[in-house]
Design a protein around this motif. Sequence first.
Motif, mmCIF file in Angstrom:
data_model
loop_
_atom_site.group_PDB
_atom_site.id
_atom_site.type_symbol
_atom_site.label_atom_id
_atom_site.label_comp_id
_atom_site.label_asym_id
_atom_site.label_seq_id
_atom_site.Cartn_x
_atom_site.Cartn_y
_atom_site.Cartn_z
ATOM 1 N N GLY A 1 0.806 -1.206 0.000
ATOM 2 C CA GLY A 1 0.000 0.000 0.000
ATOM 3 C C GLY A 1 0.845 1.264 0.000
ATOM 4 O O GLY A 1 0.542 2.233 -0.708
ATOM 5 N N LYS A 2 1.928 1.250 0.791
ATOM 6 C CA LYS A 2 2.818 2.401 0.843
ATOM 7 C C LYS A 2 3.551 2.593 -0.482
ATOM 8 O O LYS A 2 3.702 3.723 -0.972
ATOM 9 N N LYS A 3 4.002 1.491 -1.085
ATOM 10 C CA LYS A 3 4.756 1.578 -2.335
ATOM 11 C C LYS A 3 3.893 2.070 -3.498
ATOM 12 O O LYS A 3 4.373 2.781 -4.380
ATOM 13 N N THR A 4 2.641 1.665 -3.504
ATOM 14 C CA THR A 4 1.753 2.008 -4.620
ATOM 15 C C THR A 4 0.818 3.174 -4.301
ATOM 16 O O THR A 4 0.008 3.560 -5.132
ATOM 17 N N ASN A 5 0.942 3.720 -3.087
ATOM 18 C CA ASN A 5 0.072 4.817 -2.644
ATOM 19 C C ASN A 5 -1.401 4.420 -2.759
ATOM 20 O O ASN A 5 -2.236 5.185 -3.242
ATOM 21 N N THR A 6 -1.699 3.191 -2.291
ATOM 22 C CA THR A 6 -3.056 2.655 -2.360
ATOM 23 C C THR A 6 -3.617 2.492 -0.954
ATOM 24 O O THR A 6 -2.950 1.963 -0.062
ATOM 25 N N LYS A 7 -4.841 2.924 -0.763
ATOM 26 C CA LYS A 7 -5.521 2.750 0.528
ATOM 27 C C LYS A 7 -5.887 1.277 0.687
ATOM 28 O O LYS A 7 -6.564 0.705 -0.159
ATOM 29 N N MET A 8 -5.438 0.665 1.777
ATOM 30 C CA MET A 8 -5.532 -0.786 1.945
ATOM 31 C C MET A 8 -6.367 -1.146 3.174
ATOM 32 O O MET A 8 -6.189 -0.592 4.254
ATOM 33 N N ILE A 9 -7.276 -2.095 2.985
ATOM 34 C CA ILE A 9 -8.107 -2.637 4.057
ATOM 35 C C ILE A 9 -7.849 -4.137 4.123
ATOM 36 O O ILE A 9 -7.915 -4.825 3.099
ATOM 37 N N PHE A 10 -7.586 -4.647 5.320
ATOM 38 C CA PHE A 10 -7.323 -6.083 5.480
ATOM 39 C C PHE A 10 -8.627 -6.833 5.693
ATOM 40 O O PHE A 10 -9.482 -6.406 6.455
ATOM 41 N N LYS A 11 -8.764 -7.977 4.998
ATOM 42 C CA LYS A 11 -9.957 -8.809 5.170
ATOM 43 C C LYS A 11 -9.565 -10.261 5.439
ATOM 44 O O LYS A 11 -8.552 -10.769 4.955
ATOM 45 N N ALA A 12 -10.372 -10.904 6.250
ATOM 46 C CA ALA A 12 -10.261 -12.349 6.469
ATOM 47 C C ALA A 12 -11.519 -12.773 7.211
ATOM 48 O O ALA A 12 -12.084 -12.001 7.984
ATOM 49 N N SER A 13 -11.953 -14.002 6.984
ATOM 50 C CA SER A 13 -13.188 -14.502 7.594
ATOM 51 C C SER A 13 -12.875 -15.425 8.760
ATOM 52 O O SER A 13 -12.017 -16.298 8.655
ATOM 53 N N PHE A 14 -13.607 -15.246 9.861
ATOM 54 C CA PHE A 14 -13.430 -16.152 11.001
ATOM 55 C C PHE A 14 -14.225 -17.435 10.814
ATOM 56 O O PHE A 14 -13.977 -18.445 11.459
ATOM 57 N N ASP A 15 -15.201 -17.397 9.894
ATOM 58 C CA ASP A 15 -15.986 -18.595 9.583
ATOM 59 C C ASP A 15 -16.454 -18.512 8.145
ATOM 60 O O ASP A 15 -17.030 -17.508 7.732
ATOM 61 N N LYS A 16 -16.202 -19.548 7.380
ATOM 62 C CA LYS A 16 -16.725 -19.645 6.008
ATOM 63 C C LYS A 16 -17.914 -20.595 6.067
ATOM 64 O O LYS A 16 -17.771 -21.815 6.003
ATOM 65 N N ALA A 17 -19.090 -20.010 6.201
ATOM 66 C CA ALA A 17 -20.293 -20.802 6.456
ATOM 67 C C ALA A 17 -20.900 -21.408 5.199
ATOM 68 O O ALA A 17 -21.852 -22.178 5.287
ATOM 69 N N ASN A 18 -20.356 -21.070 4.034
ATOM 70 C CA ASN A 18 -20.954 -21.582 2.793
ATOM 71 C C ASN A 18 -19.951 -22.380 1.946
ATOM 72 O O ASN A 18 -19.973 -22.312 0.727
#
Length: 267
Positions: A41-58
Amino acid sequence: MFKIGNIEIESKAGLFVIAGPCVIESEQICLDIAFKLLEIGKKTNTKMIFKASFDKANRSSIESFRGPGMEKGLAILEKVRKETSLPILTDVHEVSQAAPVAEVVDCLQIPAFLCRQTDLLAACGKTGKPVNVKKGQFVSPEEMKNAVAKIRSTGNDKIMLTDRGTFFGYNRLVNDMTCIPIMQKFGCPVIFDATHSTQQPGGLGTASGGCREMAPVLAKAAVAAGADGLFLEVHTDYKNAKSDAAIVMPIDWVENLLAQCTKIYNI
């Protein structure tokens, strides 16, 4: 305009990215990926949001890995947020999850298969946190105005919409890039999920297949079509990912891809 963590989110105000592993596999894997995304994000000047799921119910199969569950998963996400300062996004599948999850993360996400669930949409809206709704492939882009209205009925206007394959086609998902400007007309930033869009649902029998090589192609096309943000499932060890292994993007691809997408976005 609204904020997810310390990041300003507004249509046509700079490309932002939601990225991370499909499911929480371990604390260390999440931290490794998050720190790498922070660097990119710093190198590309991109706003970054982290995602991950605690449960994959499907998941496709009852035998598939689902994640550590809400309590352990939220503890890991909280640590990622504390150590990296990245905003955090995660899925909620049930009404009862919305409030406790909102206490830890910066943005709630409603999975595509649940995008019409009125009570879930309302519960997420009532938390006051930003809500990202993934568009189900069984719903037209025009119909997503109803999901937006359900959340807005709670007084919450911090809403994003994500296309993750516009509809089902010939043993794959098909993308209609016109859904991006259509959904933007509802007054919401629109995100394009480049990795899930390469999925072949149930293509492996007990798991979904896919073609990750096409994700960069679709990402660039979506940005050219006016997408405000990108959604990317990424991994530091993609061949051994415990979920979406056929589509998850090697994290080493991300910096170059975002550099290209930023140029397209600026044009």
